[in-house]
Scaffold this motif. Structure first.
Motif, PDB file in Angstrom:
ATOM      1  N   UNK A 191      31.718  41.126  42.661  1.00 38.07           N
ATOM      2  CA  UNK A 191      33.100  40.581  43.434  1.00 38.07           C
ATOM      3  C   UNK A 191      34.147  40.502  42.215  1.00 38.07           C
ATOM      4  N   UNK A 192      34.615  41.641  41.650  1.00 42.30           N
ATOM      5  CA  UNK A 192      35.364  41.826  40.751  1.00 42.30           C
ATOM      6  C   UNK A 192      36.681  41.638  41.219  1.00 42.30           C
ATOM      7  N   UNK A 193      37.686  41.316  40.134  1.00 44.05           N
ATOM      8  CA  UNK A 193      39.090  41.376  40.444  1.00 44.05           C
ATOM      9  C   UNK A 193      39.411  42.908  40.460  1.00 44.05           C
ATOM     10  N   UNK A 194      40.405  43.189  41.466  1.00 44.90           N
ATOM     11  CA  UNK A 194      40.593  44.654  41.718  1.00 44.90           C
ATOM     12  C   UNK A 194      42.208  44.660  42.031  1.00 44.90           C
ATOM     13  N   UNK A 195      42.901  45.797  41.407  1.00 42.90           N
ATOM     14  CA  UNK A 195      44.412  45.914  41.353  1.00 42.90           C
ATOM     15  C   UNK A 195      45.136  46.250  40.244  1.00 42.90           C
ATOM     16  N   UNK A 196      46.241  46.179  40.163  1.00 46.21           N
ATOM     17  CA  UNK A 196      47.054  46.436  39.247  1.00 46.21           C
ATOM     18  C   UNK A 196      47.844  45.394  38.486  1.00 46.21           C
ATOM     19  N   UNK A 220      46.268  51.976  35.931  1.00 46.42           N
ATOM     20  CA  UNK A 220      45.463  51.093  36.932  1.00 46.42           C
ATOM     21  C   UNK A 220      44.301  51.781  37.375  1.00 46.42           C
ATOM     22  N   UNK A 221      43.195  51.815  36.765  1.00 40.86           N
ATOM     23  CA  UNK A 221      41.801  52.583  37.445  1.00 40.86           C
ATOM     24  C   UNK A 221      41.326  51.738  38.568  1.00 40.86           C
ATOM     25  N   UNK A 222      41.711  50.369  38.551  1.00 44.32           N
ATOM     26  CA  UNK A 222      40.984  49.722  39.928  1.00 44.32           C
ATOM     27  C   UNK A 222      41.762  49.723  40.969  1.00 44.32           C
ATOM     28  N   UNK A 223      42.606  50.581  41.138  1.00 48.13           N
ATOM     29  CA  UNK A 223      43.375  50.748  42.585  1.00 48.13           C
ATOM     30  C   UNK A 223      42.969  52.061  43.194  1.00 48.13           C
ATOM     31  N   UNK A 224      43.637  52.313  44.262  1.00 46.53           N
ATOM     32  CA  UNK A 224      43.362  53.533  45.012  1.00 46.53           C
ATOM     33  C   UNK A 224      44.727  54.244  45.126  1.00 46.53           C
ATOM     34  N   UNK A 225      44.545  55.643  44.790  1.00 46.32           N
ATOM     35  CA  UNK A 225      45.664  56.417  44.788  1.00 46.32           C
ATOM     36  C   UNK A 225      45.919  57.494  45.833  1.00 46.32           C
ATOM     37  N   UNK A 236      35.986  49.822  38.809  1.00 49.11           N
ATOM     38  CA  UNK A 236      34.698  48.778  38.917  1.00 49.11           C
ATOM     39  C   UNK A 236      34.186  48.676  40.495  1.00 49.11           C
ATOM     40  N   UNK A 237      32.687  48.793  40.748  1.00 51.68           N
ATOM     41  CA  UNK A 237      32.190  48.712  41.736  1.00 51.68           C
ATOM     42  C   UNK A 237      32.225  47.089  42.343  1.00 51.68           C
ATOM     43  N   UNK A 238      32.191  47.147  43.810  1.00 49.04           N
ATOM     44  CA  UNK A 238      32.145  45.838  44.296  1.00 49.04           C
ATOM     45  C   UNK A 238      31.030  46.019  45.551  1.00 49.04           C
ATOM     46  N   UNK A 239      30.314  44.867  45.475  1.00 51.43           N
ATOM     47  CA  UNK A 239      29.556  44.548  46.875  1.00 51.43           C
ATOM     48  C   UNK A 239      29.568  43.181  46.748  1.00 51.43           C
ATOM     49  N   UNK A 240      30.536  42.566  47.569  1.00 52.48           N
ATOM     50  CA  UNK A 240      30.801  41.003  47.540  1.00 52.48           C
ATOM     51  C   UNK A 240      30.651  40.444  49.190  1.00 52.48           C
ATOM     52  N   UNK A 242      50.798  38.112  43.123  1.00 51.86           N
ATOM     53  CA  UNK A 242      51.858  39.150  42.885  1.00 51.86           C
ATOM     54  C   UNK A 242      52.280  38.838  41.424  1.00 51.86           C
ATOM     55  N   UNK A 243      52.404  40.146  40.816  1.00 49.56           N
ATOM     56  CA  UNK A 243      52.675  39.959  39.204  1.00 49.56           C
ATOM     57  C   UNK A 243      51.623  39.074  38.455  1.00 49.56           C
ATOM     58  N   UNK A 244      50.592  39.570  38.258  1.00 47.11           N
ATOM     59  CA  UNK A 244      49.399  38.769  37.774  1.00 47.11           C
ATOM     60  C   UNK A 244      49.659  39.000  36.017  1.00 47.11           C
ATOM     61  N   UNK A 245      48.940  38.141  35.269  1.00 45.80           N
ATOM     62  CA  UNK A 245      48.893  38.358  33.969  1.00 45.80           C
ATOM     63  C   UNK A 245      48.480  39.484  33.611  1.00 45.80           C
ATOM     64  N   UNK A 246      48.795  40.411  32.632  1.00 41.25           N
ATOM     65  CA  UNK A 246      48.635  41.787  32.356  1.00 41.25           C
ATOM     66  C   UNK A 246      47.003  41.915  32.027  1.00 41.25           C
ATOM     67  N   UNK A 247      46.388  40.895  31.502  1.00 40.34           N
ATOM     68  CA  UNK A 247      44.892  41.104  31.117  1.00 40.34           C
ATOM     69  C   UNK A 247      43.955  40.411  32.465  1.00 40.34           C
ATOM     70  N   UNK A 248      44.848  40.279  33.512  1.00 39.86           N
ATOM     71  CA  UNK A 248      43.736  39.498  34.785  1.00 39.86           C
ATOM     72  C   UNK A 248      42.762  40.292  35.074  1.00 39.86           C
ATOM     73  N   UNK A 249      42.981  41.823  35.382  1.00 32.18           N
ATOM     74  CA  UNK A 249      41.858  42.625  35.793  1.00 32.18           C
ATOM     75  C   UNK A 249      40.645  42.803  34.776  1.00 32.18           C
ATOM     76  N   UNK A 250      41.211  42.821  33.534  1.00 38.38           N
ATOM     77  CA  UNK A 250      40.101  43.094  32.554  1.00 38.38           C
ATOM     78  C   UNK A 250      39.123  41.806  32.512  1.00 38.38           C
TER      79      UNK A 250
END
Length: 260
Positions: free
Chosen positions: A183-188, A221-226, A234-238, A248-256
């Motif tokens: 259940x990763x955090x995904x996005x940009x 932003x590799x954890x997005x869809x383009x 990052x795979x998900x299976x939540x 909105x406007x998360x911290x820069x290291x939030x996805x990592x």
């Protein structure tokens, strides 16, 4: 001698697998009949960390009920910036799927009626116009066995950095079980407007979605869809998160970091 599939074949297969998984959850939502064993994710939380206000727009997919922000059924309104804007919406029972976008620079009355108690309402308008480049958070919950699926799409371009993260996760499944662990955090979390080539910049802000821009988005932003067949790195299976949070406007290291 066995013939191993090429790396491009694996990428295509993985994309098709993820697309089918999202389609299964969305189909359950559209039918409003969750599969046996399905559970309900309780809340959709919207949090604005941008230094400016946003007006979130939550749109349910066809055949799925809309989500109010409070007991009075009011739609999502203005969320103030710098973390002050926070709204918790209750998912309806059963399966649900839809989209969340952040509108910016909006003025006027966000109402359907032409007149209010004090006379004509001021038309609701946003600085980005009627068809801006927009970051889209896609969410589906209450799928078969309680499955949840979520993603951040840049297919329509970029206007605000967005991440989606699950919270309230159930205890880990028994050893050997394969579902519900990822259940990763995904996005940009990157301001892609600042990286946007001049030719693709939108008049009201943001960045358009040409082929070269899509490649830039994916690189940053590799954890997005383009595109239609893209998947996250990052795979998900939540399964059975208690809450889905759109930031909105998360911290820069939030996805990592994995979670906010």
């Amino acid at each position: 001698m066995a013939i191993m599939p090429s790396s491009s074949s694996w990428t295509t297969l993985r994309a098709l697998t993820m697309t089918l998984a999202l389609a299964t959850v969305a189909a359950a939502a559209a039918s409003r009949q969750p599969s046996p064993g399905a559970s309900t994710t309780t809340n959709l939380t919207l949090h604005n960390l941008c230094p400016y206000p946003v007006w979130p727009l939550v749109t349910a997919n066809s055949g799925v009920p809309s989500i109010p922000t409070d007991a009075d059924g009011e739609p999502a309104g203005r969320l103030d910036g710098n973390g002050d804007g926070l709204a918790t919406l209750a998912f309806p029972p059963g399966a649900w799927s839809g989209r969340v976008v952040a509108r910016t620079g909006c003025t006027g009355d966000d109402e359907e009626d032409a007149y209010g108690d004090d006379g004509p309402l001021v038309p609701f308008r946003c600085a980005t116009g009627d068809a801006p480049p927009v970051t889209v958070a896609q969410v589906s919950v209450g799928g078969p066995g309680g499955a949840a699926a979520y993603s951040v799409s840049l297919v329509d371009g970029f206007n605000v950095a967005v991440v989606v993260t699950p919270h309230g996760l159930p205890p880990p499944p028994p050893e050997g079980a394969r579902r519900g662990r990822r259940c990763p955090t995904l996005g940009c979390a990157v301001d892609l407007a600042a990286e946007c080539p001049p030719r693709a910049r939108a008049p009201g802000g943001g960045c358009g979605a040409g082929a070269s821009e899509a490649a830039l988005f994916k690189h940053l932003c590799p954890d997005t869809r383009t595109n239609a067949t893209d998947v996250e790195v990052s795979p998900q299976d939540c399964v059975d998160p208690g809450e889905i949070k759109v930031v909105f406007c998360p911290k820069p290291d939030s996805v990592v970091a994995g979670h906010l």
